[in-house]
Design a protein around this motif. Structure first.
Motif, mmCIF file in Angstrom:
data_model
loop_
_atom_site.group_PDB
_atom_site.id
_atom_site.type_symbol
_atom_site.label_atom_id
_atom_site.label_comp_id
_atom_site.label_asym_id
_atom_site.label_seq_id
_atom_site.Cartn_x
_atom_site.Cartn_y
_atom_site.Cartn_z
ATOM 1 N N TRP A 40 0.824 -1.200 0.000
ATOM 2 C CA TRP A 40 0.000 0.000 0.000
ATOM 3 C C TRP A 40 0.855 1.246 0.000
ATOM 4 O O TRP A 40 1.657 1.464 0.899
ATOM 5 C CB TRP A 40 -0.922 -0.002 1.218
ATOM 6 C CG TRP A 40 -1.726 -1.257 1.290
ATOM 7 C CD1 TRP A 40 -1.530 -2.315 2.130
ATOM 8 C CD2 TRP A 40 -2.817 -1.615 0.441
ATOM 9 N NE1 TRP A 40 -2.437 -3.310 1.875
ATOM 10 C CE2 TRP A 40 -3.248 -2.912 0.842
ATOM 11 C CE3 TRP A 40 -3.485 -0.977 -0.601
ATOM 12 C CZ2 TRP A 40 -4.301 -3.567 0.226
ATOM 13 C CZ3 TRP A 40 -4.540 -1.633 -1.210
ATOM 14 C CH2 TRP A 40 -4.945 -2.907 -0.808
ATOM 15 N N GLU A 41 0.664 2.068 -1.015
ATOM 16 C CA GLU A 41 1.378 3.341 -1.089
ATOM 17 C C GLU A 41 0.650 4.442 -0.329
ATOM 18 O O GLU A 41 1.285 5.380 0.153
ATOM 19 C CB GLU A 41 1.549 3.770 -2.548
ATOM 20 C CG GLU A 41 2.310 5.069 -2.701
ATOM 21 C CD GLU A 41 2.689 5.365 -4.142
ATOM 22 O OE1 GLU A 41 2.745 6.554 -4.495
ATOM 23 O OE2 GLU A 41 2.927 4.410 -4.911
ATOM 24 N N SER A 42 -0.674 4.312 -0.182
ATOM 25 C CA SER A 42 -1.426 5.432 0.380
ATOM 26 C C SER A 42 -2.670 4.958 1.115
ATOM 27 O O SER A 42 -3.234 3.908 0.812
ATOM 28 C CB SER A 42 -1.834 6.407 -0.737
ATOM 29 O OG SER A 42 -2.470 5.720 -1.807
ATOM 30 N N ALA A 43 -3.099 5.778 2.084
ATOM 31 C CA ALA A 43 -4.339 5.587 2.832
ATOM 32 C C ALA A 43 -5.237 6.778 2.546
ATOM 33 O O ALA A 43 -4.777 7.922 2.499
ATOM 34 C CB ALA A 43 -4.059 5.473 4.327
ATOM 35 N N ARG A 327 -1.958 -10.965 -1.112
ATOM 36 C CA ARG A 327 -1.237 -12.186 -1.484
ATOM 37 C C ARG A 327 -1.325 -12.488 -2.969
ATOM 38 O O ARG A 327 -0.333 -12.898 -3.590
ATOM 39 C CB ARG A 327 -1.779 -13.408 -0.714
ATOM 40 C CG ARG A 327 -1.431 -13.468 0.739
ATOM 41 C CD ARG A 327 -1.678 -14.887 1.289
ATOM 42 N NE ARG A 327 -3.002 -15.421 0.954
ATOM 43 C CZ ARG A 327 -4.079 -15.249 1.688
ATOM 44 N NH1 ARG A 327 -4.014 -14.551 2.806
ATOM 45 N NH2 ARG A 327 -5.252 -15.796 1.320
ATOM 46 N N GLU A 328 -2.529 -12.294 -3.563
ATOM 47 C CA GLU A 328 -2.749 -12.854 -4.894
ATOM 48 C C GLU A 328 -3.049 -11.856 -5.994
ATOM 49 O O GLU A 328 -2.946 -12.195 -7.162
ATOM 50 C CB GLU A 328 -3.874 -13.897 -4.825
ATOM 51 C CG GLU A 328 -3.556 -15.052 -3.897
ATOM 52 C CD GLU A 328 -4.509 -16.210 -4.032
ATOM 53 O OE1 GLU A 328 -5.101 -16.365 -5.133
ATOM 54 O OE2 GLU A 328 -4.670 -16.967 -3.070
ATOM 55 N N VAL A 329 -3.420 -10.634 -5.626
ATOM 56 C CA VAL A 329 -3.724 -9.641 -6.664
ATOM 57 C C VAL A 329 -2.577 -8.653 -6.841
ATOM 58 O O VAL A 329 -2.036 -8.511 -7.936
ATOM 59 C CB VAL A 329 -5.039 -8.885 -6.329
ATOM 60 C CG1 VAL A 329 -5.286 -7.774 -7.355
ATOM 61 C CG2 VAL A 329 -6.207 -9.849 -6.303
ATOM 62 N N ALA A 330 -2.195 -7.999 -5.774
ATOM 63 C CA ALA A 330 -1.157 -6.961 -5.890
ATOM 64 C C ALA A 330 0.145 -7.474 -6.482
ATOM 65 O O ALA A 330 0.721 -6.819 -7.372
ATOM 66 C CB ALA A 330 -0.914 -6.310 -4.527
ATOM 67 N N PRO A 331 0.677 -8.638 -6.060
ATOM 68 C CA PRO A 331 1.939 -9.111 -6.651
ATOM 69 C C PRO A 331 1.855 -9.345 -8.152
ATOM 70 O O PRO A 331 2.838 -9.161 -8.878
ATOM 71 C CB PRO A 331 2.205 -10.423 -5.899
ATOM 72 C CG PRO A 331 1.477 -10.275 -4.605
ATOM 73 C CD PRO A 331 0.229 -9.524 -4.951
#
Length: 335
Positions: A40-43, A327-331
């Protein structure tokens, strides 16, 4: 692809069932969780005062107060609002607030800004409800005031909507992350004649329609406006917001959709309205199993959508969907 995430703050009935005195603990724990995970780069938070789609007596925590609080309990994650309504606060005051939070956070503020739309909220708080032309006129003038205050330390403007004369902004924002050496400006909205023209002139980032067809169309309109004024289209990062409902199986996705529907009903939304919201949510781009969401986002990435701001409706109650996304989308979409 870069990722941000909205922190539940009540606006979308996402804190229903949690005791009010526990809200800050829940929100701050989630902010710290994002801060600790490089996915996560941002909130992000929303700039609203009443719940949606109906004003109900449920908590809706104020955006800029939360920004300041998140700045004090995190160290890395960037902090934004999608998006601040220009007319809810004078732009000189808002520029000063943002600069102060930039100092508290060590240079992590993102300025999301738009013309505003929630008519009930406007009228309830005594702002009236100006025409779309006036709201967008205020947006244009307000962004000009931001740029002056953050780059020169003062602003002077004799505009139709705002008149300021030497408004000072010290301390200056501390961050140096943007080419202009100031707080990055996100112009949110896809209005083709005015909003995207303002974005072409002022935006570091845009945020508009996140469907593939809609994103491609709005991107072309933005590019045409950039060409007309001689700005390099590539200087603007294009983002979109996504309601994420994710499960390892179709049944898990359906169960999570049902949980969101039940949360809306518990918050006071009529059952038929909650059911309609569920049906609409089920058709959105980031709803499904990880493979389905990855395939959709890859198409959008190929179309130029390089920054997805996600929202998990159940995040205050259950983080398993966030964990599955991590686990499965961002990578699979990592730059």
């Amino acid at each position: 692809m870069r990722f941000g995430m909205f922190i539940p703050q009540g606006w979308r009935l996402d804190l229903v069932g949690i005791e009010t005195q526990q809200h800050w603990q829940v929100m701050s724990d989630l902010a710290r969780r994002l801060d600790a995970n490089p996915t996560w780069e941002s909130a992000w938070v929303y700039d609203h005062f009443h719940t949606t789609p109906k004003a109900l007596p449920e908590a809706t925590h104020e955006a800029w107060t939360l920004m300041s609080a998140f700045a004090a309990v995190t160290d890395r994650v960037r902090l934004g609002q999608m998006c601040t309504c220009m007319s809810y606060r004078e732009p000189t005051y808002l520029a000063k607030v943002a600069a102060t939070i930039d100092a508290i956070s060590g240079g992590r503020v993102e300025m999301g800004i738009g013309g505003g739309w929630y008519e009930h909220e406007w009228r309830a708080y005594g702002y009236g409800f100006p025409s779309a032309g006036d709201r967008l006129g205020r947006l244009r003038e307000g962004v000009e005031i931001f740029r002056q205050m953050w780059t020169t330390g003062s602003a002077t403007l004799d505009g139709k909507h705002y008149q300021v004369d030497g408004a000072l902004c010290f301390p200056q924002p501390v961050q140096t992350t943007s080419a202009a050496n100031r707080i990055p400006i996100w112009v949110a909205g896809g209005g083709e004649k005015v909003t995207l023209k303002i974005a072409a002139q002022y935006a570091d980032y845009t945020n508009f329609d996140g469907t593939l067809e809609g994103f491609r169309h709005k991107s072309q309109v933005l590019q045409d406006h950039c060409t007309a004024i001689g700005r390099d289209f590539a200087q603007i990062t294009r983002s979109a917001n996504y309601n994420v409902v994710i499960g390892a199986t179709d049944k898990e996705v359906a169960d999570r959709l049902a949980f969101v529907e039940d949360l809306q009903i518990k918050g006071g939304l009529p059952a038929e309205q909650a059911a309609a919201m569920r049906e609409n949510l089920a058709t959105q781009p980031a709803v499904g199993t990880p493979d389905k969401i990855v395939a959709t986002l890859k198409e959008l990435r190929d179309a130029g959508m390089s920054y997805a701001i996600t929202y998990f409706a159940e995040a205050a109650h259950d983080t398993s969907g966030i964990e599955l996304f991590e686990r499965e989308v961002a990578p699979a979409l990592a730059d």
